[in-house]
Motif scaffolding. Structure first.
Motif, PDB file in Angstrom:
ATOM      1  N   LEU A   1       0.813  -1.221   0.000  1.00 25.58           N
ATOM      2  CA  LEU A   1       0.000   0.000   0.000  1.00 25.58           C
ATOM      3  C   LEU A   1       0.846   1.271   0.000  1.00 25.58           C
ATOM      4  CD1 LEU A   1      -2.656  -1.068   2.671  1.00 25.58           C
ATOM      5  CD2 LEU A   1      -2.540  -1.663   0.254  1.00 25.58           C
TER       6      LEU A   1
ATOM      7  N   ALA B   1       1.817   3.517  -3.011  1.00 24.10           N
ATOM      8  CA  ALA B   1       0.750   4.219  -3.741  1.00 24.10           C
ATOM      9  C   ALA B   1       1.248   5.450  -4.509  1.00 24.10           C
ATOM     10  CB  ALA B   1      -0.394   4.590  -2.794  1.00 24.10           C
TER      11      ALA B   1
ATOM     12  N   VAL C   1       2.810   4.189  -7.617  1.00 23.35           N
ATOM     13  CA  VAL C   1       1.826   3.498  -8.462  1.00 23.35           C
ATOM     14  C   VAL C   1       0.964   4.524  -9.205  1.00 23.35           C
ATOM     15  CG1 VAL C   1      -0.215   2.004  -8.428  1.00 23.35           C
ATOM     16  CG2 VAL C   1       1.782   1.421  -7.041  1.00 23.35           C
ATOM     17  N   ARG C   2       0.581   5.602  -8.511  1.00 20.78           N
ATOM     18  CA  ARG C   2      -0.244   6.635  -9.161  1.00 20.78           C
ATOM     19  C   ARG C   2       0.539   7.354 -10.261  1.00 20.78           C
ATOM     20  NH1 ARG C   2      -2.124   8.469  -3.167  1.00 20.78           N
ATOM     21  NH2 ARG C   2      -3.606   6.768  -2.820  1.00 20.78           N
TER      22      ARG C   2
ATOM     23  N   THR D   1       0.682   5.074 -13.177  1.00 23.09           N
ATOM     24  CA  THR D   1      -0.622   5.027 -13.851  1.00 23.09           C
ATOM     25  C   THR D   1      -0.779   6.232 -14.775  1.00 23.09           C
ATOM     26  OG1 THR D   1      -1.532   3.838 -11.963  1.00 23.09           O
ATOM     27  CG2 THR D   1      -3.110   4.850 -13.465  1.00 23.09           C
ATOM     28  N   CYS D   2      -0.415   7.419 -14.285  1.00 33.14           N
ATOM     29  CA  CYS D   2      -0.441   8.629 -15.121  1.00 33.14           C
ATOM     30  C   CYS D   2       0.405   8.424 -16.372  1.00 33.14           C
ATOM     31  CB  CYS D   2       0.187   9.821 -14.380  1.00 33.14           C
ATOM     32  SG  CYS D   2      -0.917  10.688 -13.294  1.00 33.14           S
TER      33      CYS D   2
ATOM     34  N   PHE E   1      -1.083   5.974 -18.900  1.00 30.41           N
ATOM     35  CA  PHE E   1      -2.175   6.522 -19.709  1.00 30.41           C
ATOM     36  C   PHE E   1      -1.625   7.525 -20.727  1.00 30.41           C
ATOM     37  CE2 PHE E   1      -5.352   5.141 -16.361  1.00 30.41           C
ATOM     38  CZ  PHE E   1      -6.043   4.301 -17.215  1.00 30.41           C
TER      39      PHE E   1
ATOM     40  N   ASP F   1      -5.724   0.434 -20.237  1.00 29.66           N
ATOM     41  CA  ASP F   1      -6.205   0.375 -18.850  1.00 29.66           C
ATOM     42  C   ASP F   1      -5.034   0.041 -17.928  1.00 29.66           C
ATOM     43  OD1 ASP F   1      -7.932   0.444 -16.742  1.00 29.66           O
ATOM     44  OD2 ASP F   1      -8.975  -1.422 -17.197  1.00 29.66           O
TER      45      ASP F   1
ATOM     46  N   GLU G   1      -4.564  -1.762 -14.131  1.00 32.74           N
ATOM     47  CA  GLU G   1      -5.230  -2.439 -13.014  1.00 32.74           C
ATOM     48  C   GLU G   1      -4.200  -2.784 -11.954  1.00 32.74           C
ATOM     49  OE1 GLU G   1      -8.438  -5.367 -14.223  1.00 32.74           O
ATOM     50  OE2 GLU G   1      -7.776  -4.685 -16.188  1.00 32.74           O
ATOM     51  N   VAL G   2      -4.476  -2.360 -10.724  1.00 33.02           N
ATOM     52  CA  VAL G   2      -3.521  -2.542  -9.643  1.00 33.02           C
ATOM     53  C   VAL G   2      -4.018  -3.636  -8.702  1.00 33.02           C
ATOM     54  CG1 VAL G   2      -2.158  -1.395  -7.873  1.00 33.02           C
ATOM     55  CG2 VAL G   2      -3.060  -0.064  -9.802  1.00 33.02           C
ATOM     56  N   PHE G   3      -3.159  -4.579  -8.408  1.00 31.17           N
ATOM     57  CA  PHE G   3      -3.463  -5.659  -7.455  1.00 31.17           C
ATOM     58  C   PHE G   3      -2.683  -5.351  -6.180  1.00 31.17           C
ATOM     59  CE2 PHE G   3      -5.613  -8.560 -10.409  1.00 31.17           C
ATOM     60  CZ  PHE G   3      -5.285  -7.958 -11.615  1.00 31.17           C
ATOM     61  N   TRP G   4      -3.413  -4.814  -5.183  1.00 30.46           N
ATOM     62  CA  TRP G   4      -2.774  -4.370  -3.943  1.00 30.46           C
ATOM     63  C   TRP G   4      -2.704  -5.497  -2.924  1.00 30.46           C
ATOM     64  CZ3 TRP G   4      -0.920   0.502  -4.108  1.00 30.46           C
ATOM     65  CH2 TRP G   4      -1.515   1.437  -4.966  1.00 30.46           C
TER      66      TRP G   4
END
Lengths: 421, 421
Positions: free
Chosen positions: A42, A45, A48-49, A52-53, A56, A62, A64-67
């Motif tokens: 966690l 994060a 990870v964010r 993700t930015c 994209f 897409d 998809e995050v597996f936490w």
């Protein structure tokens, strides 16, 4: 590190992971995972964010995050039954496989606490680990054969950092570990992308040189080590960049300083001493050596964690044999830092290493189109596991021995003994 | 709040959730989820870990947490295609269903940012919401029919708290919201378990009184409201505690102040004005009223979010009809706090409310053994959605009208108009 400098580095790191590590393609799905902790921690994060930015922006379909959460994992180990502990969340495996089967990319972010399970019964740990390898095998089969582009990288964490920097305060340790990660992944350089291109080229030159040589075996010598390892005919050398079957060039490890090839599963003779501790499954195996006969481990010796190591080697027939031989010069940026990271994905870049367990079919000419049995006939090993352990140091000499018995120096005192310019 | 006081309250809250909310059985599996954000928010980790401890202490077989991150959800809304945004992670649904089908319990922890999606196109939101209801329907079918013990509760969060306490600093708001949650769930009382037993008993007495009355209809009157709602023959009143089909008594909402029954899907006439805003799918619908004819919404009026509300009502035939009628006195502890929580699960306990959409079969005598068609013939509504909206205030009068036309006061000025002692 100023907050603004940290944010900037985090963003550069995210871009490096997407563009150099994964080289994510337009329209690809992306799974962000950490199998060994049943989910990305966690506290990763913020990274990870950013990733993700960046994904994209690169045109990902897409993300998809597996936490997961190590604190919950520990509570399960402490409270649940053996049967339950061994039960890996199959919904995570299914979700990740769905993305892989759609041609999507897989990113692992490691920030494991190497000592999480230090007080858990070794037998229980080994059983849970065996079940783990079984459960995640479908995913490792796909990444291990480069079906899609994948990458393994790291994030600092409050639990891991103090182990790496034991003299610093917890806050300083956390920040120091981020700085170290930015340094060893070249994120702190003015143009990380250009730095990686130059680095990748050098690794490719070394790897092409050794591939052309087609040594019949390697002879490793260092204090506590006198080991000969056969190299199958047609062995290929890999380095930072691979081509996935989905057509995408990618760099599977950030950082990476190694070049590696296929050892013959039946040709290892002698003894090898590990030069760095091996964090495995939540404990650390220390001060150990392995003795090989006909390619098989016949003796295990460890000052700490011997039982876990022995159980690991007993996982299956292939777990007692070699699946990878990798060279890393002792002056690699990671080796030069002079401290352990207690993370095999980083520490393996500090020293020459071997792996027990599964070999990569792509390290043999035509290996990708062979059945498991055919691959084994050519010397390729198979197993549920693949575990690197470090054997290099500034006292390591390696000779390459050709088919006709000529002996040529490959490394001396842990440094390259051949030129590629 | 001192750090030690906070830890103690968090532990008491976790114990309340496990022992009163879920009444978790020995050997049960537990899924910790939040469907509406595709996973429990990461910042709820301290509570989730306490709950996991408490669950294992109560003899849980296993605890599995399905995590999610609103920041990633927002990035998907901002960057991904409509098709992808509408794609709910099916692996989460499968993983949760697997636990339910094994007889395991389901805990939802809400800490949603009510304004997360305020800048997203309402049409896109509505399409994504429709796909969401479809995707999670298998789970809602199981919890809605009390197949297993389940509970919905809340955790403070840095994104949600400032909306509830806009004048406080972000840190104060976060802490104030935790304190408010501890207060409204009676965790701050010396013996929360005993306080809940007394509270549950009072709700049960009110609910038994009304069930014995078997009113044919309710007449709601307040400024902007003049609505008559039929109650089917054999309607049952529910309150805090339910009996799940797996034999476990549980309290489905913490907090809960309501008693509720089944409205007739074809018998609602007149107009009803919402007295509180309705946060839905990341935006807030404000200042709205609904006009009913023959049980069906024929007119929607909203100062803010009208389009989203209209789309919601257009989800399916049942989304335009009532599925629940609930009574909450205006002196409930939550109403007395005098502020909104922007979380329907809490705010619904501040005021009388109705729900559009799916009705609970267990609010009709023998309803559990009826097919959907039979349930509908008896007046029970069906839909993919179930959305509560608040209509109560200190100006609300409610009359119960018996089969023979006798009019009896049920509430006056928002307070109970009958005694049960």
């Amino acid at each position: 590190m100023l907050a603004s400098e940290f944010s900037e580095n985090l963003k550069k790191y995210a871009d490096l992971i997407i563009h150099v590590g994964l080289n994510l393609g337009k329209g690809q799905r992306l799974a962000i995972i950490n199998l060994s902790t049943a989910g990305v921690q966690l506290h990763a994060a913020p990274l990870v964010r950013e990733i993700t930015c960046s994904a994209f922006q690169a045109g990902a379909e897409d993300v998809e995050v597996f936490w997961g959460d190590e604190a919950i994992n520990l509570l399960r180990y402490e409270n649940a039954s053996e049967k339950v502990i061994a039960r890996y969340p199959s919904w995570q495996v299914k979700g990740i496989m769905d993305i892989i089967e759609s041609g999507g990319a897989v990113l692992t972010i490691r920030s494991n606490n190497p000592d999480l399970l230090g007080n858990i019964d070794p037998d229980l740990l080994s059983k849970a680990q065996a079940a783990y390898w079984e459960a995640v095998n479908p995913i490792l089969e796909k990444t291990g054969s480069n079906t899609v582009n994948w990458c393994v990288t790291s994030a600092s964490s409050p639990d891991w950092a103090p182990r790496v920097f034991p003299l610093a305060s917890p806050e300083e340790a956390y920040e120091n570990l981020w700085q170290a990660i930015f340094q060893i992944t070249r994120v702190d350089q003015p143009d990380p992308g250009a730095a990686w291109e130059a680095h990748i080229k050098e690794l490719e030159s070394r790897s092409q040189y050794l591939e052309a040589k087609q040594y019949a075996k390697f002879h490793y010598q260092a204090p506590g080590t006198d080991l000969t390892v056969g190299l199958p005919k047609g062995h290929l050398w890999g380095s930072a960049r691979d081509l996935a079957k989905n057509g995408i060039d990618f760099v599977a490890n950030l950082p990476t300083e190694e070049i590696f090839t296929l050892p013959h599963r039946e040709q290892a003779e002698g003894i090898v001493r590990a030069t760095l501790p091996l964090p495995y499954g939540g404990i650390t195996i220390e001060d150990f050596s392995l003795t090989f006969e006909n390619g098989r481990v016949v003796k295990v010796n460890a000052k700490k964690g011997e039982k876990v190591l022995q159980n690991l080697i007993d996982t299956d027939e292939g777990a007692a044999r070699l699946g990878e031989a990798a060279l890393v010069p002792h002056n690699s940026p990671i080796a030069q830092r002079g401290h352990l990271f207690y993370n095999p994905l980083i520490d393996e870049n500090a020293a020459c290493h071997l792996a027990i367990g599964k070999a990569y079919p792509f390290t043999l000419k035509g290996g990708d189109s062979l059945s498991k049995e055919e691959f084994a006939e050519h010397g390729g090993n198979n197993s549920l596991i693949h575990i690197d352990f470090m054997i290099g140091s500034n006292e390591m000499d390696i000779d390459g021995i050709t088919e006709d018995g000529t002996v040529e120096p490959v490394m001396r005192d842990g440094l390259w003994a051949f030129d590629v310019y």
